[in-house]
Design an enzyme around this catalytic site. Structure first.
Site, PDB file in Angstrom:
ATOM      1  N   LYS A 152      81.488  58.494  85.499  1.00  0.00           N
ATOM      2  CA  LYS A 152      80.351  59.153  84.853  1.00  0.00           C
ATOM      3  C   LYS A 152      80.892  60.435  84.233  1.00  0.00           C
ATOM      4  O   LYS A 152      80.991  61.470  84.897  1.00  0.00           O
ATOM      5  CB  LYS A 152      79.272  59.456  85.905  1.00  0.00           C
ATOM      6  CG  LYS A 152      77.838  59.453  85.387  1.00  0.00           C
ATOM      7  CD  LYS A 152      77.567  60.423  84.274  1.00  0.00           C
ATOM      8  CE  LYS A 152      77.401  61.839  84.738  1.00  0.00           C
ATOM      9  NZ  LYS A 152      77.338  62.804  83.595  1.00  0.00           N
ATOM     10  N   GLU A 211      86.692  69.026  93.134  1.00  0.00           N
ATOM     11  CA  GLU A 211      87.504  69.953  92.328  1.00  0.00           C
ATOM     12  C   GLU A 211      86.521  70.865  91.620  1.00  0.00           C
ATOM     13  O   GLU A 211      85.923  70.471  90.610  1.00  0.00           O
ATOM     14  CB  GLU A 211      88.320  69.173  91.284  1.00  0.00           C
ATOM     15  CG  GLU A 211      89.398  68.292  91.856  1.00  0.00           C
ATOM     16  CD  GLU A 211      90.589  69.086  92.360  1.00  0.00           C
ATOM     17  OE1 GLU A 211      90.768  70.241  91.947  1.00  0.00           O
ATOM     18  OE2 GLU A 211      91.335  68.534  93.177  1.00  0.00           O
TER      19      GLU A 211
HETATM   20  P1  NAD Z   1      78.903  70.458  85.958  1.00  0.00           P
HETATM   21  O1  NAD Z   1      78.968  70.653  87.420  1.00  0.00           O
HETATM   22  O2  NAD Z   1      77.716  70.928  85.221  1.00  0.00           O
HETATM   23  O3  NAD Z   1      79.019  68.896  85.596  1.00  0.00           O
HETATM   24  C1  NAD Z   1      80.123  68.119  85.994  1.00  0.00           C
HETATM   25  C2  NAD Z   1      79.708  66.664  86.012  1.00  0.00           C
HETATM   26  O4  NAD Z   1      78.744  66.459  87.034  1.00  0.00           O
HETATM   27  C3  NAD Z   1      79.058  66.179  84.717  1.00  0.00           C
HETATM   28  O5  NAD Z   1      79.448  64.854  84.463  1.00  0.00           O
HETATM   29  C4  NAD Z   1      77.573  66.222  85.054  1.00  0.00           C
HETATM   30  O6  NAD Z   1      76.785  65.349  84.283  1.00  0.00           O
HETATM   31  C5  NAD Z   1      77.612  65.784  86.504  1.00  0.00           C
HETATM   32  N1  NAD Z   1      76.452  66.145  87.316  1.00  0.00           N
HETATM   33  C6  NAD Z   1      75.575  67.163  87.145  1.00  0.00           C
HETATM   34  N2  NAD Z   1      74.644  67.161  88.136  1.00  0.00           N
HETATM   35  C7  NAD Z   1      74.962  66.122  88.952  1.00  0.00           C
HETATM   36  C8  NAD Z   1      74.408  65.612  90.161  1.00  0.00           C
HETATM   37  N3  NAD Z   1      73.330  66.165  90.728  1.00  0.00           N
HETATM   38  N4  NAD Z   1      74.993  64.551  90.739  1.00  0.00           N
HETATM   39  C9  NAD Z   1      76.100  63.993  90.194  1.00  0.00           C
HETATM   40  N5  NAD Z   1      76.660  64.425  89.046  1.00  0.00           N
HETATM   41  C10 NAD Z   1      76.111  65.481  88.440  1.00  0.00           C
HETATM   42  O7  NAD Z   1      80.228  71.076  85.374  1.00  0.00           O
HETATM   43  P2  NAD Z   1      80.637  71.238  83.845  1.00  0.00           P
HETATM   44  O8  NAD Z   1      79.820  72.339  83.267  1.00  0.00           O
HETATM   45  O9  NAD Z   1      80.633  69.896  83.177  1.00  0.00           O
HETATM   46  O10 NAD Z   1      82.171  71.673  83.986  1.00  0.00           O
HETATM   47  C11 NAD Z   1      82.578  72.980  84.183  1.00  0.00           C
HETATM   48  C12 NAD Z   1      82.961  73.200  85.623  1.00  0.00           C
HETATM   49  O11 NAD Z   1      83.985  72.294  86.005  1.00  0.00           O
HETATM   50  C13 NAD Z   1      83.531  74.582  85.846  1.00  0.00           C
HETATM   51  O12 NAD Z   1      82.966  75.142  87.007  1.00  0.00           O
HETATM   52  C14 NAD Z   1      85.016  74.322  86.058  1.00  0.00           C
HETATM   53  O13 NAD Z   1      85.675  75.286  86.815  1.00  0.00           O
HETATM   54  C15 NAD Z   1      84.997  72.990  86.721  1.00  0.00           C
HETATM   55  N6  NAD Z   1      86.293  72.329  86.589  1.00  0.00           N
HETATM   56  C16 NAD Z   1      87.132  72.288  87.672  1.00  0.00           C
HETATM   57  C17 NAD Z   1      88.394  71.698  87.564  1.00  0.00           C
HETATM   58  C18 NAD Z   1      89.340  71.652  88.732  1.00  0.00           C
HETATM   59  O14 NAD Z   1      90.386  71.046  88.617  1.00  0.00           O
HETATM   60  N7  NAD Z   1      89.041  72.272  89.859  1.00  0.00           N
HETATM   61  C19 NAD Z   1      88.782  71.152  86.346  1.00  0.00           C
HETATM   62  C20 NAD Z   1      87.911  71.207  85.262  1.00  0.00           C
HETATM   63  C21 NAD Z   1      86.669  71.802  85.398  1.00  0.00           C
END
Ligand code: NAD
Length: 489
Positions: free
Chosen positions: A174, A249
């Site tokens: 997803k 992550e």
């Molecule tokens: P996000 O948490 O908004 O979304 C991430 C994913 O989760 C998306 O696919 C989203 O649709 C999905 N999602 C949202 N709500 C959900 C739920 N209730 N259940 C299941 N899935 C759900 O994050 P974002 O804005 O897409 O990405 C940015 C974040 O990702 C930042 O905090 C960044 O630090 C983090 N990130 C971490 C790493 C790492 O390696 N640690 C790498 C890249 C990004």
């Protein structure tokens, strides 16, 4: 052609919903794609479950699985130009950065292809009893739900898909609803490489509707999630009732610690790339600059002078050095963080506004921003803004540097700059972060594990542990000459 990929077939969303994908650089329509919901996610889980329970992927010899991953790597190399272009249109990032990312994606498949083919984790145990054959074997976890963000769409997916497939799992991916295109293209390449139907499934759609059921569903054995801290907590809570395996992550608020004896030119240069690359939308961005007192004034002055002239532009603007933010909503969040920082006493040294270039007015741009004289209690220092915002704090000595650097709920990455190797290693060993760079910032290789400490999450991607994450460990004991024990006679 519809864009959900379920059980080997391209399908439209069950309720016919669609979503417009727009390029963040100028708002142009990239495409309209199918928007999945809970029914589609359920169908994808069912397909992955059947493919796992009936095979053939989980019982395909590891060497053969490894060979398939290597074929995928070749196909990724072949399609690099179109993949990079699609990634740039969805994310707004510079084409050259997407090209680097696609090389990294292919290298990730190559690494896990070779690691899978090499096998070698199973062990024969010497029990001391010649009448027993005892061995520890590693098996796939089962159906894996892989949930990924928008900043490195295909790379984050690759870090999960390559080891999950290598270990023999089936999966439902997803991706972020904002950046679906390279995931769609990857499904085609996996099919072309010969992956059996149902092994790889793709559901597009929003997190709460298409994503949330993945954590809750009993048919899913593992959730590997990359995204924000708040969503990560939700995933963890939703996965608890079914006690499924999870890997998280999450974000970072990564310190970049510069001692007075650092290589000055290199440290200034890296302080900029650490935070302004991809407009700071990098989980490991060096967003907190910690500078030793005696170096502070000239160092910050030089960083600010260079930050002021960083050219912004869209993916295909060859003069640009960084691009837009992902959305208007995300930019508004960053604007609020900068305003809060200033209200709490930070000194705005540059940026803090949208660019006034009319050519950029249709995109979600924000100027590289430096906030000086920050303190650890400020919201802009504590929270991950995930934008082009550098906060600067001062320290006097090693102990103070370590205390400031570790004063965060996160623990993803950190940098240390010093020409004194003893000091650099001493500090590195005290930093609570999954990756520490000495006299560098941001490099990673697929052979080395990546992941967070504290609230940056748990579990590791890449490296041997990245494969182990997708394996169960089983002890198989065979009595070679069973005789009645006679215990109950
Ligand atoms: P996000 O948490 O908004 O979304 C991430 C994913 O989760 C998306 O696919 C989203 O649709 C999905 N999602 C949202 N709500 C959900 C739920 N209730 N259940 C299941 N899935 C759900 O994050 P974002 O804005 O897409 O990405 C940015 C974040 O990702 C930042 O905090 C960044 O630090 C983090 N990130 C971490 C790493 C790492 O390696 N640690 C790498 C890249 C990004």
């Amino acid at each position: 052609m519809p864009e959900l990929f379920i059980g080997g077939a391209w399908t439209a969303a069950a309720d016919g919903a669609k979503r417009e994908i727009r390029c963040p650089a100028d708002g142009t329509l990239v495409a309209t794609v199918d928007e999945g919901g809970p029914r589609d996610t359920s169908a994808a889980i069912a397909a992955a479950r059947t493919a796992f329970d009936r095979g053939p992927w989980p019982t395909t010899p590891a060497a053969e699985r490894g060979r398939l991953l290597l074929r995928v790597a070749d196909l990724l190399e072949r399609d690099k130009p179109s993949l990079a272009r699609a990634e740039s249109l969805d994310t707004g990032k510079r084409l050259v950065e997407s090209e680097f990312d696609m090389t990294d994606v292919a290298n990730c498949f190559r690494y896990f292809g070779n690691l899978t083919a090499a096998g070698g984790r199973d062990r024969i145990i010497d029990t001391g009893d010649p009448g027993v054959d005892s061995r520890v074997v590693h098996e796939p976890v089962g159906v894996c739900a892989l949930i990924t963000p928008w900043n490195y769409p295909l790379l984050q997916a690759a870090w999960k898909i390559a080891p999950a497939l290598g270990a023999g799992n089936t999966f439902v991916l997803k991706p972020s609803e904002l950046t679906p295109h390279t995931a769609i293209m990857l499904m085609r390449l996996l099919t072309e490489a010969g992956l059996p139907d149902g092994t790889a499934n793709l559901v597009l759609g929003a997190g709460p509707t298409a994503g949330a059921p993945l954590s809750e569903d009993q048919r899913v054995d593992m959730v590997s999630f990359t995204g924000g801290l708040v969503t990560g907590r939700r995933v963890m809570a939703a996965a608890a009732p079914t006690v499924k395996k999870i890997a998280l992550e999450l974000g970072g608020k990564n310190p970049n610690v510069v001692f007075a004896d650092a290589d000055y030119e290199a440290a200034v240069d890296y302080a900029l790339t650490a935070v302004f690359l991809h407009s700071g939308q990098v989980c490991s961005a060096g967003a907190r600059l910690l500078v030793q007192d005696e170096l502070h004034d000239s160092f910050v002055e030089d960083v600010v002078t260079r930050a002021r002239v960083i050219p912004l532009g869209g993916p295909f603007d060859e003069h640009a050095r960084t691009g837009p933010l992902i959305s208007a909503k995300h930019r508004a969040k960053i604007e609020a963080y900068v305003a809060a920082g200033v209200a709490e006493g930070a000194v705005l040294r540059c940026g803090g506004a949208r660019p006034d270039d009319p050519a950029l007015s249709d995109g979600f741009y924000y100027l590289p921003t430096v906030l000086d004289e920050c303190t650890p209690t400020m919201t802009v220092v504590r929270d991950e803004s995930f934008g082009p915002v550098l906060t600067v704090e001062r320290f006097r000595n090693e102990d103070e540097a370590v205390a400031l650097a570790n004063d965060t709920v996160y623990g993803l990455s950190a940098g240390v700059w010093s020409q004194d190797a003893g000091r650099a290693h001493r500090v590195a060993s005290r930093l609570r972060a999954g990756t520490v760079w000495i006299n560098d910032f941001q490099p990673y290789v697929p052979q080395a594990e990546w992941g967070g400490m504290k609230q940056s999450g748990f579990g590791r991607e890449l490296g041997p542990a990245g494969l182990a994450e997708y394996q169960e460990t089983k002890h198989v004991w065979r009595n070679l000459a069973p005789r009645p024990l006679g215990w109950f006679e």
